[in-house]
Design an enzyme around this catalytic site. Sequence first.
Site, PDB file in Angstrom:
ATOM      1  N   SER A 131     -15.663  30.546 -32.684  1.00  0.00           N
ATOM      2  CA  SER A 131     -15.661  31.956 -32.291  1.00  0.00           C
ATOM      3  C   SER A 131     -16.381  32.813 -33.320  1.00  0.00           C
ATOM      4  O   SER A 131     -16.339  32.523 -34.526  1.00  0.00           O
ATOM      5  CB  SER A 131     -14.220  32.452 -32.127  1.00  0.00           C
ATOM      6  OG  SER A 131     -14.168  33.849 -32.001  1.00  0.00           O
ATOM      7  N   TYR A 158      -5.891  34.167 -34.878  1.00  0.00           N
ATOM      8  CA  TYR A 158      -6.827  33.497 -33.968  1.00  0.00           C
ATOM      9  C   TYR A 158      -8.083  33.069 -34.724  1.00  0.00           C
ATOM     10  O   TYR A 158      -8.516  31.918 -34.632  1.00  0.00           O
ATOM     11  CB  TYR A 158      -7.191  34.429 -32.811  1.00  0.00           C
ATOM     12  CG  TYR A 158      -8.325  33.924 -31.970  1.00  0.00           C
ATOM     13  CD1 TYR A 158      -8.161  32.826 -31.134  1.00  0.00           C
ATOM     14  CD2 TYR A 158      -9.582  34.526 -32.009  1.00  0.00           C
ATOM     15  CE1 TYR A 158      -9.205  32.339 -30.359  1.00  0.00           C
ATOM     16  CE2 TYR A 158     -10.630  34.060 -31.235  1.00  0.00           C
ATOM     17  CZ  TYR A 158     -10.435  32.965 -30.420  1.00  0.00           C
ATOM     18  OH  TYR A 158     -11.482  32.493 -29.667  1.00  0.00           O
TER      19      TYR A 158
END
Length: 328
Positions: A131, A158
């Site tokens: 990501s 995350y």
Amino acid sequence: MTGDPVLVTGAAGFIGHATAHRLLARGETVIGIDNINDYYDPSLKEARLATFDGRPGFDFHRLDIAETDAVAKIVAERGVKRIVHLAAQAGVRYSLEKPFAYERSNLAGHLSLLEASRHAEGFAHLVYASSSSVYGDRPMGGAGFSEDERVDKPVSLYAATKAACELMSASYASLFGFPQTGLRFFTVYGPWGRPDMAYFSFSQKIMNGEPIEVYGDGKMARDFTYIDDIVDGIVGALDNPPARGEHRVLNIGDSRPVGLMDMIQSLEAALGRKAEKIMRPMQPGDVTATYADISRLNALTGYHPEVMLEDGLKRFADWFRNYYSIKP
């Protein structure tokens, strides 16, 4: 169908669904895995899965990727040599509420795929989802975020799990020799998207006549990337594995960041309605901007995003009206 099957995790998810369809369209056999959790409306995931009905070459397993033995059994028994690992617990803000969901899905789940790949005979390539969040809250500057930058200051759990996945993959490539590619996704949008993403949730509120909450006082910017362009990059990376024992990370985005207020304006035009806006400050875990340097993926595969945001949002709006049976 050609060659060995490709395992796609997260096959009922936004990117996994689109990737599986692209692989099927070119004659691949695809094994899909997804646990269809309730992070967002499972009926949307079931609807994505329904698009595979009647398509030859698709075999689906409802399965949690952290179930190591079950994943390894599928890989071994089906002779899987290529994996596109897209399953994960998504969401920056949700990680503040449900941290252990990220431990299981993103960490234990990723390790499960690494172990299955390690023991698979003749394994060729693991492509997995990282990501852009690993870059932290980096200033925009004049150039896109480069894969050479340090990624040791995540601002959300995350992001920390995604950076940890990259480290785990690097160690497994070095120890056990199988090629791996981590793709640092920037903001992906389009038909069949995730309802927790801003453009989708804004659309729901706008069409319901509800105000939208604009975080960061509207000053944030994102590298919005249309789903078809993203799948081009995924498949291109899959087809061009690194050397045995090599692990690489590649940015996959649009390389044209757009301000949040500009995105909202384009979305209003696509939906044909104006939004009532409530301005809010930045939320914990959010970053100011994302901006992908995609030169490495371009050099490797010829990757070149083609869909501009205005056109992509029009395509999304058409799908949105159709899916929710909204009359113009």
